[in-house]
Design a protein around this motif. Structure first.
Motif, PDB file in Angstrom:
ATOM      1  N   MET A  69       0.827  -1.200   0.000  1.00 24.30           N
ATOM      2  CA  MET A  69       0.000   0.000   0.000  1.00 24.30           C
ATOM      3  C   MET A  69       0.868   1.258   0.000  1.00 24.30           C
ATOM      4  O   MET A  69       0.599   2.212  -0.740  1.00 24.30           O
ATOM      5  CB  MET A  69      -0.940  -0.007   1.204  1.00 24.30           C
ATOM      6  CG  MET A  69      -1.983  -1.103   1.176  1.00 24.30           C
ATOM      7  SD  MET A  69      -3.147  -0.989   2.537  1.00 24.30           S
ATOM      8  CE  MET A  69      -4.131   0.429   2.065  1.00 24.30           C
ATOM      9  N   ALA A  70       1.909   1.261   0.827  1.00 22.58           N
ATOM     10  CA  ALA A  70       2.803   2.418   0.881  1.00 22.58           C
ATOM     11  C   ALA A  70       3.508   2.610  -0.459  1.00 22.58           C
ATOM     12  O   ALA A  70       3.614   3.737  -0.969  1.00 22.58           O
ATOM     13  CB  ALA A  70       3.826   2.230   1.998  1.00 22.58           C
ATOM     14  N   THR A  71       3.976   1.529  -1.050  1.00 22.86           N
ATOM     15  CA  THR A  71       4.677   1.615  -2.330  1.00 22.86           C
ATOM     16  C   THR A  71       3.748   2.113  -3.435  1.00 22.86           C
ATOM     17  O   THR A  71       4.132   2.971  -4.243  1.00 22.86           O
ATOM     18  CB  THR A  71       5.238   0.231  -2.712  1.00 22.86           C
ATOM     19  OG1 THR A  71       6.040  -0.261  -1.637  1.00 22.86           O
ATOM     20  CG2 THR A  71       6.078   0.317  -3.969  1.00 22.86           C
ATOM     21  N   ALA A  72       2.524   1.584  -3.469  1.00 26.31           N
ATOM     22  CA  ALA A  72       1.565   1.980  -4.506  1.00 26.31           C
ATOM     23  C   ALA A  72       1.180   3.448  -4.377  1.00 26.31           C
ATOM     24  O   ALA A  72       1.074   4.166  -5.380  1.00 26.31           O
ATOM     25  CB  ALA A  72       0.323   1.100  -4.430  1.00 26.31           C
ATOM     26  N   PHE A  73       0.986   3.915  -3.153  1.00 27.17           N
ATOM     27  CA  PHE A  73       0.638   5.324  -2.946  1.00 27.17           C
ATOM     28  C   PHE A  73       1.752   6.238  -3.452  1.00 27.17           C
ATOM     29  O   PHE A  73       1.500   7.216  -4.164  1.00 27.17           O
ATOM     30  CB  PHE A  73       0.361   5.589  -1.472  1.00 27.17           C
ATOM     31  CG  PHE A  73       0.417   7.046  -1.096  1.00 27.17           C
ATOM     32  CD1 PHE A  73      -0.522   7.941  -1.592  1.00 27.17           C
ATOM     33  CD2 PHE A  73       1.429   7.529  -0.282  1.00 27.17           C
ATOM     34  CE1 PHE A  73      -0.463   9.290  -1.268  1.00 27.17           C
ATOM     35  CE2 PHE A  73       1.506   8.868   0.049  1.00 27.17           C
ATOM     36  CZ  PHE A  73       0.545   9.755  -0.450  1.00 27.17           C
ATOM     37  N   MET A  74       2.983   5.912  -3.108  1.00 23.58           N
ATOM     38  CA  MET A  74       4.099   6.757  -3.544  1.00 23.58           C
ATOM     39  C   MET A  74       4.279   6.722  -5.055  1.00 23.58           C
ATOM     40  O   MET A  74       4.622   7.727  -5.681  1.00 23.58           O
ATOM     41  CB  MET A  74       5.390   6.324  -2.837  1.00 23.58           C
ATOM     42  CG  MET A  74       5.361   6.575  -1.343  1.00 23.58           C
ATOM     43  SD  MET A  74       6.775   5.871  -0.489  1.00 23.58           S
ATOM     44  CE  MET A  74       6.309   6.143   1.217  1.00 23.58           C
ATOM     45  N   GLY A  75       4.024   5.561  -5.664  1.00 22.99           N
ATOM     46  CA  GLY A  75       4.122   5.477  -7.114  1.00 22.99           C
ATOM     47  C   GLY A  75       3.056   6.288  -7.816  1.00 22.99           C
ATOM     48  O   GLY A  75       3.294   6.844  -8.902  1.00 22.99           O
TER      49      GLY A  75
END
Length: 426
Positions: free
Chosen positions: A142-148
């Motif tokens: 979730m954190a990775t997807a948000f930043m992407g």
């Protein structure tokens, strides 16, 4: 998982013998995904999604590394560099569409994987650590997807970053300093984009490391199965290769058909059109929404519209949104039924499907405008979501009368053996 009937790795070629002595990598692969790893013989296609999640992760890492070679993490040119990738880089359009739709495919696969775990009780002893590591992987995703999502620096990227990081501002006393620290300032700008790009590049490799721990933890007790009955005899298992490599290969082929269809024929179907407009801090979009895979949690966030005593509604929403995932960490202790599989728990099965419908409703409300009737529907759905885990699941596990379990995995596949008896539901 170690069984006396498991195949042992015995290299015959002198080069492989030498390599096995110096660096036993072939032995590791053989024991992890080869004939040296016995697996329950009754696994169905719902057990393909773990392998598919690994494939999605590798697609994201490979396409992401290549895209990073052409992307410029600068607010002045980030949007233009994205367009440069699409228009000027050889096969850049394919890489970007594969990466963007790969994120959606990753979450689809992981959601199936999680709900399969819900239904088959994959979180129960002795597999609690496998489940806990899996939930940690989901949080990292979730954190990775948000930043992407922030990196293209379009309208939805900018305002999504502003809204989501603004949630930390709701935390009393320390909220605003945390928000400023995350952004590197008081609003999304160059410092925030640098942070998000660096972390978005780094976190997939962290996820890969945690996935290795996840697989390692799985190999200690072994895989669960649709009956929830533990392995008791050699006939209950088959070697992972070639039986499940073939089965996973078929599942991978079906997955790639749908994935490629999205990449080539509907690459923007799951995106937001506002993100093809350059970020403008002076113009707020009419309807700010995150990517579709965050919608259920976004609906829970927006379900709180009134202050409760001295607690602001915004803080309640933030706490509820994070709690909606953190509650999964407690599942091994909230569900005390000794029976794992939902196939043998008739009451649990009904509430499980009610939970699936409830999450789907939350997802629909999360992607809809913050107005009636979506607000009241999301409030009811959010209430049931938490009631399911904290009230329904513990009560059902205490009062439910499970169906009789098969004596063994072999019996569930081949039918009852006259020489064996049916074990009562423990």
């Amino acid at each position: 998982m170690s069984f006396p009937w498991a195949n042992e790795y015995k290299p015959s070629h002198p080069a492989m013998v030498w390599l096995d002595e110096k660096l036993p990598l072939p032995r590791f692969v053989f024991n992890a995904v080869g004939a040296g790893y016995p697996v329950p013989r009754n696994l169905n296609y719902m057990y393909n999604f773990g392998v598919l999640a690994g494939v999605c992760l590798m697609i994201q890492i490979i396409t992401g590394v290549v895209l990073a070679m052409h992307y410029a993490a600068n607010t002045g040119v980030a949007f233009d560099s994205t367009e440069h990738i699409m228009r000027d880089v050889n096969w850049g359009w394919l890489l970007r569409y594969a990466h963007a739709n790969g994120a959606s495919a990753f979450f689809v696969v992981v959601y199936f994987h999680i709900f399969r775990g819900f239904f088959y009780g994959s979180y129960k002893a002795p597999r609690e650590m496998i489940w806990l590591i899996g939930v940690l992987i989901f949080l990292l995703m979730m954190a990775t997807a948000f930043m992407g999502y922030v990196l293209p620096w379009g309208q939805m990227s900018y305002w999504g970053a502003k809204v989501i990081t603004g949630l930390f501002g709701a935390i009393p006393l320390v909220g605003e300093p945390i928000q400023t620290w995350l952004l590197g300032g008081f609003a999304p700008d160059q410092a925030a984009l640098n942070r998000f790009f660096s972390l978005h590049f780094l976190l997939p490799f962290v996820i890969l490391g945690v996935v290795i721990l996840h697989i390692w933890a799985l190999h200690i007790p072994g895989s669960t199965n649709p009956t929830g009955v533990e392995v008791k005899q050699e006939s209950d298992t088959v070697p992972f290769h070639p039986y499940y490599t073939a089965k996973d290969g078929f599942g991978l082929g079906v997955f790639l058909i749908f994935y490629c269809a999205m990449v080539f024929f509907a690459p923007n179907a799951l995106g937001h059109p506002d993100n093809y407009i350059p970020a403008n801090p002076m113009q707020t979009p009419a309807h700010i929404v995150p990517e579709w895979y965050f919608w259920p949690f976004y609906a829970i966030l927006r379900a709180f519209t009134q202050d409760f005593l001295f607690i602001p509604a915004k803080l309640l929403g933030v706490l509820a949104m994070f709690s909606s995932i953190l509650v999964w960490f407690l599942l091994p202790w909230l569900d005390n039924s000794p029976v794992r599989s939902g196939h043998f728990r008739p009451t649990f099965k009904k509430f499980f499907w009610l939970l699936v419908v409830d999450v789907a409703v939350l997802g629909y409300c999360g992607g809809s405008p913050a107005e009636e009737p979506y607000v009241i529907i999301s409030q009811i759905a959010a209430l049931y979501y938490f009631a399911h885990f904290f009230i329904v699941l513990p009560i059902v596990s205490m009062i439910e009368k499970p169906l009789p379990l098969p004596f063994s995995i072999t019996e569930s596949v081949l039918g009852k053996d006259d020489a064996a008896t049916v074990a009562p539901a423990e």
